[in-house]
Write a protein that holds these residues in place. Structure first.
Motif, short mmCIF file in Angstrom:
data_model
loop_
_atom_site.label_atom_id
_atom_site.label_comp_id
_atom_site.label_asym_id
_atom_site.label_seq_id
_atom_site.Cartn_x
_atom_site.Cartn_y
_atom_site.Cartn_z
N VAL A 11 0.84 -1.20 0.00
CA VAL A 11 0.00 0.00 0.00
C VAL A 11 0.87 1.25 0.00
N ILE A 12 1.92 1.25 0.82
CA ILE A 12 2.81 2.40 0.88
C ILE A 12 3.47 2.64 -0.46
N MET A 13 4.00 1.61 -1.07
CA MET A 13 4.71 1.78 -2.35
C MET A 13 3.74 2.14 -3.48
N GLY A 14 2.57 1.54 -3.49
CA GLY A 14 1.58 1.86 -4.52
C GLY A 14 1.14 3.30 -4.45
N ALA A 15 0.83 3.76 -3.25
CA ALA A 15 0.40 5.15 -3.07
C ALA A 15 1.54 6.11 -3.38
N SER A 16 2.75 5.75 -3.00
CA SER A 16 3.91 6.61 -3.25
C SER A 16 4.19 6.77 -4.73
N VAL A 17 4.15 5.67 -5.44
CA VAL A 17 4.40 5.73 -6.89
C VAL A 17 3.30 6.51 -7.59
N ALA A 18 2.05 6.30 -7.18
CA ALA A 18 0.94 7.04 -7.78
C ALA A 18 1.08 8.54 -7.55
N PRO A 38 10.79 12.53 -14.60
CA PRO A 38 11.30 11.37 -13.86
C PRO A 38 12.01 11.73 -12.56
N VAL A 39 12.71 12.86 -12.56
CA VAL A 39 13.41 13.29 -11.35
C VAL A 39 12.40 13.63 -10.26
N VAL A 40 11.39 14.38 -10.62
CA VAL A 40 10.36 14.76 -9.66
C VAL A 40 9.57 13.53 -9.21
N THR A 41 9.28 12.63 -10.13
CA THR A 41 8.56 11.40 -9.79
C THR A 41 9.32 10.61 -8.72
N GLY A 42 10.61 10.41 -8.92
CA GLY A 42 11.40 9.67 -7.95
C GLY A 42 11.49 10.36 -6.61
N ALA A 43 11.72 11.66 -6.63
CA ALA A 43 11.85 12.41 -5.38
C ALA A 43 10.56 12.40 -4.57
N VAL A 44 9.45 12.64 -5.24
CA VAL A 44 8.16 12.67 -4.55
C VAL A 44 7.78 11.28 -4.05
N ALA A 45 8.04 10.24 -4.83
CA ALA A 45 7.73 8.88 -4.41
C ALA A 45 8.51 8.50 -3.15
N LEU A 46 9.79 8.83 -3.10
CA LEU A 46 10.58 8.54 -1.91
C LEU A 46 10.11 9.34 -0.70
N TRP A 47 9.84 10.62 -0.91
CA TRP A 47 9.37 11.47 0.19
C TRP A 47 8.02 10.98 0.71
N PHE A 48 7.09 10.68 -0.20
CA PHE A 48 5.75 10.24 0.18
C PHE A 48 5.81 8.90 0.91
N ALA A 49 6.67 7.97 0.45
CA ALA A 49 6.79 6.66 1.09
C ALA A 49 7.28 6.83 2.53
#
Length: 62
Positions: A11-18, A38-49
Motif C-alpha cells: 500500500v505504501i509503495m503503490g500510493a507513493s508511486v501514484a 522522472p526526477v520529480v517522480t522519484g523524489a516525490v515517491a521517496l518522500w511520500f513513502a
C-alpha cells in the motif's frame, strides 16, 4: 529464503508511486521540461513513502 511483501508495504509503495507519477506529470505539463518528470517522480515517491510509513507506523494517541 524469500521475503514476503506485506500488505502495508504494498500500500505504501503503490500510493507513493501514484503520487510521484501524478506530480511528475504535472511538472512536465506546467513547466514544459520533459527531463524534469522522472526526477520529480522519484523524489516525490521517496518522500511520500517515508511520510506515509511514519504515519501508518505511529502508535494511536490516547
Amino acid at each position: 529464503m524469500r521475503k514476503m511483501i506485506t500488505l502495508r508495504s504494498a500500500v505504501i509503495m503503490g500510493a507513493s508511486v501514484a503520487a510521484g507519477v501524478a506530480t511528475g506529470g504535472a511538472v512536465e505539463a506546467v513547466a514544459g521540461i520533459q527531463e524534469a518528470g522522472p526526477v520529480v517522480t522519484g523524489a516525490v515517491a521517496l518522500w511520500f513513502a517515508e511520510k506515509l510509513d511514519r504515519i501508518i507506523g505511529e502508535e494511536p494517541q490516547g
